[in-house]
Design a protein around this motif. Structure first.
Motif, short mmCIF file in Angstrom:
data_model
loop_
_atom_site.label_atom_id
_atom_site.label_comp_id
_atom_site.label_asym_id
_atom_site.label_seq_id
_atom_site.Cartn_x
_atom_site.Cartn_y
_atom_site.Cartn_z
N SER A 171 40.16 63.46 38.05
CA SER A 171 39.74 64.91 38.38
C SER A 171 38.29 64.43 39.70
O SER A 171 37.35 63.22 38.75
CB SER A 171 38.58 65.00 37.01
N THR A 172 37.81 65.00 40.85
CA THR A 172 37.26 64.93 41.14
C THR A 172 36.10 65.30 40.59
O THR A 172 34.59 64.24 40.93
CB THR A 172 37.03 65.26 42.48
N VAL A 173 35.57 65.94 40.33
CA VAL A 173 34.43 66.32 39.55
C VAL A 173 34.19 65.49 38.37
O VAL A 173 33.24 64.77 38.77
CB VAL A 173 34.22 67.79 38.56
N ARG A 174 35.02 64.94 37.53
CA ARG A 174 34.49 63.98 36.50
C ARG A 174 34.53 62.21 37.53
O ARG A 174 33.33 61.72 37.00
CB ARG A 174 35.96 63.76 36.21
N LYS A 175 34.75 62.23 38.61
CA LYS A 175 34.28 61.52 39.35
C LYS A 175 32.94 61.17 40.67
O LYS A 175 32.34 60.35 40.17
CB LYS A 175 35.46 60.84 40.38
N LEU A 176 33.38 62.46 40.28
CA LEU A 176 31.30 62.56 41.57
C LEU A 176 30.28 62.65 40.10
O LEU A 176 29.46 62.25 40.36
CB LEU A 176 31.60 63.85 41.56
N LEU A 177 30.62 63.40 38.71
CA LEU A 177 29.19 62.76 37.99
C LEU A 177 29.85 61.66 37.18
O LEU A 177 28.63 61.21 36.42
CB LEU A 177 30.05 63.79 37.56
N ASP A 178 30.49 61.16 37.96
CA ASP A 178 30.54 58.76 37.44
C ASP A 178 30.67 58.90 36.01
O ASP A 178 29.68 58.50 35.44
CB ASP A 178 28.90 58.72 37.97
N ILE A 179 31.57 60.10 34.75
CA ILE A 179 32.03 60.22 33.69
C ILE A 179 33.39 58.60 34.10
O ILE A 179 33.72 59.21 34.39
CB ILE A 179 32.11 61.33 33.38
N ARG A 180 33.27 57.66 33.10
CA ARG A 180 34.28 57.33 32.40
C ARG A 180 35.85 58.09 31.47
O ARG A 180 34.91 58.96 31.25
CB ARG A 180 33.33 56.17 31.60
N PHE A 181 36.12 57.26 31.37
CA PHE A 181 37.28 57.98 31.20
C PHE A 181 38.15 57.37 30.69
O PHE A 181 39.93 57.01 30.90
CB PHE A 181 38.83 58.95 32.31
N PRO A 182 37.90 56.20 29.98
CA PRO A 182 38.98 55.22 28.70
C PRO A 182 39.96 55.84 27.89
O PRO A 182 39.85 56.53 27.40
CB PRO A 182 37.42 54.56 28.39
N GLY A 183 41.18 55.33 27.48
CA GLY A 183 42.50 55.10 26.99
C GLY A 183 43.51 54.55 27.38
O GLY A 183 43.50 53.33 27.91
N HIS A 563 27.16 61.72 46.57
CA HIS A 563 28.54 62.20 47.96
C HIS A 563 30.35 61.59 47.15
O HIS A 563 30.39 60.61 46.72
CB HIS A 563 28.15 61.71 49.19
N ALA A 564 31.28 62.04 47.34
CA ALA A 564 32.72 61.28 47.20
C ALA A 564 32.98 60.49 48.29
O ALA A 564 32.70 60.43 49.71
CB ALA A 564 33.75 62.70 47.50
N ASP A 565 33.13 59.27 47.45
CA ASP A 565 33.84 58.01 48.46
C ASP A 565 35.73 56.95 48.54
O ASP A 565 36.28 59.15 47.78
CB ASP A 565 33.34 56.89 48.62
N GLY A 566 36.04 56.38 49.15
CA GLY A 566 37.23 56.13 48.13
C GLY A 566 37.87 56.52 46.78
O GLY A 566 38.51 57.35 46.73
N SER A 567 36.80 56.32 46.22
CA SER A 567 36.99 56.05 44.76
C SER A 567 37.24 57.91 44.39
O SER A 567 37.66 57.96 43.30
CB SER A 567 36.34 55.38 44.17
N ALA A 568 36.51 58.67 44.82
CA ALA A 568 36.39 60.01 44.26
C ALA A 568 37.26 60.81 44.36
O ALA A 568 37.97 61.63 44.51
CB ALA A 568 34.44 61.12 44.43
N GLY A 569 38.89 60.91 45.61
CA GLY A 569 39.41 61.24 46.31
C GLY A 569 40.41 61.16 44.86
O GLY A 569 40.90 59.94 43.84
N LEU A 570 41.79 62.05 44.37
CA LEU A 570 42.73 61.52 44.22
C LEU A 570 43.52 60.77 44.43
O LEU A 570 43.57 59.98 45.20
CB LEU A 570 43.60 63.22 44.57
N HIS A 571 44.20 59.58 43.34
CA HIS A 571 45.33 58.72 43.24
C HIS A 571 46.30 58.99 43.01
O HIS A 571 46.36 59.73 41.90
CB HIS A 571 44.51 57.23 43.83
#
Length: 571
Positions: A171-183, A563-571
């Motif tokens: 999710s780009t939205v999750r990355k733009l909001l700077d929310i962690r996604f552990p698991g 703002h989105a940077d490289g880490s905010a893109g899909l990979h």
């Protein structure tokens, strides 16, 4: 108010936009893709009965044509049949299930068919604006709304009242909001094939553990689709080698021969390798932005269904956003989305993680399960069939929207916070329908249990007994509430009054007409007092219906920019 911005046009985003539209809320659906989906027969979804009913209410009433409700569930271990469970393959109601004693059958459907049906329903809805080729790269929030920017080729700014990220695991939205996604990564791996063949169990789903042939592995399942198509899944070692086409063909031939005596003629339609992860976002809400579906959680091991949980996210959030959109801010109500849904998914993940050592061998927990193979089979069946800790619909008994218990509350077959039974009800216009058909319209329901309504003429019973008092009590509730009547409800006595949330979860049940307690429960379930609050009438206990018929009736901060940077893109 501005529309709700929904980012991601997969099944969860499409469901959310349709659910909002059903409650009069416009949305902008930003679709990163071109608006179509490549057919992949090996990529299928299993919808529990309540989720399949929701799809029907949202306009996808043809799913039974492209999907299949299983007639049974068969478990085999080595060469021995361990369990054979007949299912109510017609997707029957709670009344039908009670009469037959059968579990409701899930609906198995190719995901591209589900998405196509949802897109067709969206395109018929004027309240949804679907915008293809729209990938966001900037997100701004302020006290009055939220703004996002989409990249080329459709570069533009979009303004909304709220935003929901339904844009998948990366999710780009999750990355733009700077929310962690552990698991946990690669909890399970499956080789998957979709093929057309004639197997010994028409329309039955099969789980075969420890099959006796060499390439069977630890577990293989076969789940039927329409027109003789089956999806086969082989459980792979967690860190095994890549599955080559040759190795997969060998698995297919050996499996079909093991089940049929010899390899029958078959048509291979699609193949793939499915890797399951378990992850849970730390937060599901950040000011006016929310996460739902795979953007908020990943699960799927031991038969659990991630998409089914994503659909429940959409249903839970839609009525709360609709209430705020129509009636004004209610932060407590919006906060309850994360409190309810994150807790429910976390419990599902814990149950799956605790079951894995038992089911896959090793670990001291294995000794705690009695009956060995049968106990393990029950755990797996729960996940596949929607039962128990691995599969049952969630209960929000500890929700912040749950009213405090009082002496006026009555016990019924549904615990507070759990989904209500889908009983037959009489609607305000006098028609008979299913309770679930009245859900998703943005308002709570009050259901009176009144035996005899099917016998007495409606013109008589709507003015008899407790009906006038209940009608007045419902009219005094905050917001708009619909009053329904049912002949019976599991575990409920006559004159019981049920208060049901817009998404079908029971708020409370009362013994008789208790206006003050009903008012308090309704106000709590909506997150607090509404802007125009009317005083409730005095408490009244239920009485007898007299000679005119049964006791029944009806009633009508600061600005933040990321703002989105490289880490905010899909990979």
């Amino acid at each position: 108010m501005d529309p709700v911005i929904v980012v991601g046009a997969g099944p969860v985003g499409l469901t959310l936009s349709l659910a909002l539209a059903a409650q009069g809320v416009p949305s902008v659906l930003l679709d990163e893709g071109p608006g179509t989906e490549e057919p992949r027969p090996a990529r299928t979804v299993v919808l529990r009965e309540d989720s399949a009913d929701l799809m029907g209410r949202l306009g996808c009433r043809e799913l039974d044509r492209v999907g299949l409700r299983w007639s049974g569930w068969r478990s085999i271990r080595r060469k021995q049949l361990v369990r054979n469970v007949p299912l109510s393959g017609g997707g029957g109601s709670e009344d039908d299930t009670a009469l037959t004693g059968l579990l409701p059958a899930p609906l198995h459907v190719p995901q591209h068919e589900l998405s196509a049906a949802l897109r067709a329903a969206v395109d018929k809805t004027p309240l949804v604006q679907r915008v293809p080729l729209s990938r966001i790269d900037t997100l701004e929030q302020d006290p009055d709304g939220i703004t996002v920017h989409t990249r080329e080729p459709g570069s533009t700014w979009w303004r909304g009242s709220y935003l929901v990220g339904c844009d998948g695991a990366r999710s780009t939205v999750r990355k733009l909001l700077d929310i962690r996604f552990p698991g946990r990564t690669a909890v399970e791996r499956h080789a998957v094939a979709a093929l057309r063949a004639e197997l010994p169990w028409p329309d039955e789903a099969v789980l075969h553990r420890q099959p006796p042939w060499r390439t069977g592995g630890a577990e293989v399942s076969a789940r039927p689709l329409p027109n003789g198509v089956w999806r086969l899944d082989w459980l792979l070692p967690p860190r095994g080698e890549l599955v080559t086409p040759e190795a997969l063909i060998t698995r297919i031939r050996d499996t079909l021969a093991g089940w049929c005596g010899e390899t029958p003629a078959y048509e291979l339609l699609d193949t793939g390798v499915h890797t399951l992860h378990h992850r849970l976002a730390r937060r599901w809400r950040k000011q006016r932005a929310f996460l739902a579906g795979d953007a908020a959680h990943l699960l799927g091991a031991v038969g659990t269904q991630g998409l089914d949980e994503g659909i429940r996210d959409a249903e839970n959030l839609a009525w709360k956003l609709a209430h705020v959109w129509h009636h004004g801010p209610a932060e407590h109500l919006l906060d309850s989305y994360q409190a309810e849904r994150r807790a429910a998914v976390a419990a599902r993940l814990r149950a799956a993680d605790q079951s894995l050592p038992i089911l896959r061998g090793g670990g001291g927990l294995r000794t705690l399960v009695p009956g060995a193979a049968r106990g393990h089979d029950t755990l797996l069946s729960d996940g596949h069939l929607g039962c128990g800790a691995l599969g049952a619909p969630p209960s929000y008994s500890h929700s912040p929207l749950a009213p405090p218990h009082t002496e006026a509350h009555a016990a019924v077959g549904t615990p507070p916070g759990a989904p209500v039974a889908d009983v037959t009800v009489t609607a305000p216009d006098g028609t008979t329908t299913r309770l679930r058909e009245r859900l998703g319209q943005g308002h709570p329901l009050v259901v009176l249990v009144a035996p005899g309504t099917g016998v007495w003429d409606r013109r008589h019973w709507q003015t008899a007994g407790v009906m006038p008092r209940l009608t007045d009590a419902v009219a005094a509730l905050p917001g708009s509430t619909e009053l329904l009547v049912t002949e019976s409800y599991p575990g409920a006595s006559a004159h019981t009054v049920l208060l049901v949330r817009p998404d079908g979860h029971l708020v409370a049940a009362f013994g008789g007409v208790r206006p003050a307690e009903l008012f308090t429960a309704a106000r709590t379930a909506l997150g607090g007092a509404p802007h125009e609050e009317r005083e409730p009438v005095e408490p009244v206990d239920g009485g007898s219906g007299g000679d005119d018929g049964p006791d029944t009736g009806r009633g009508q901060g600061s600005r933040a920019r990321v703002h989105a940077d490289g880490s905010a893109g899909l990979h």
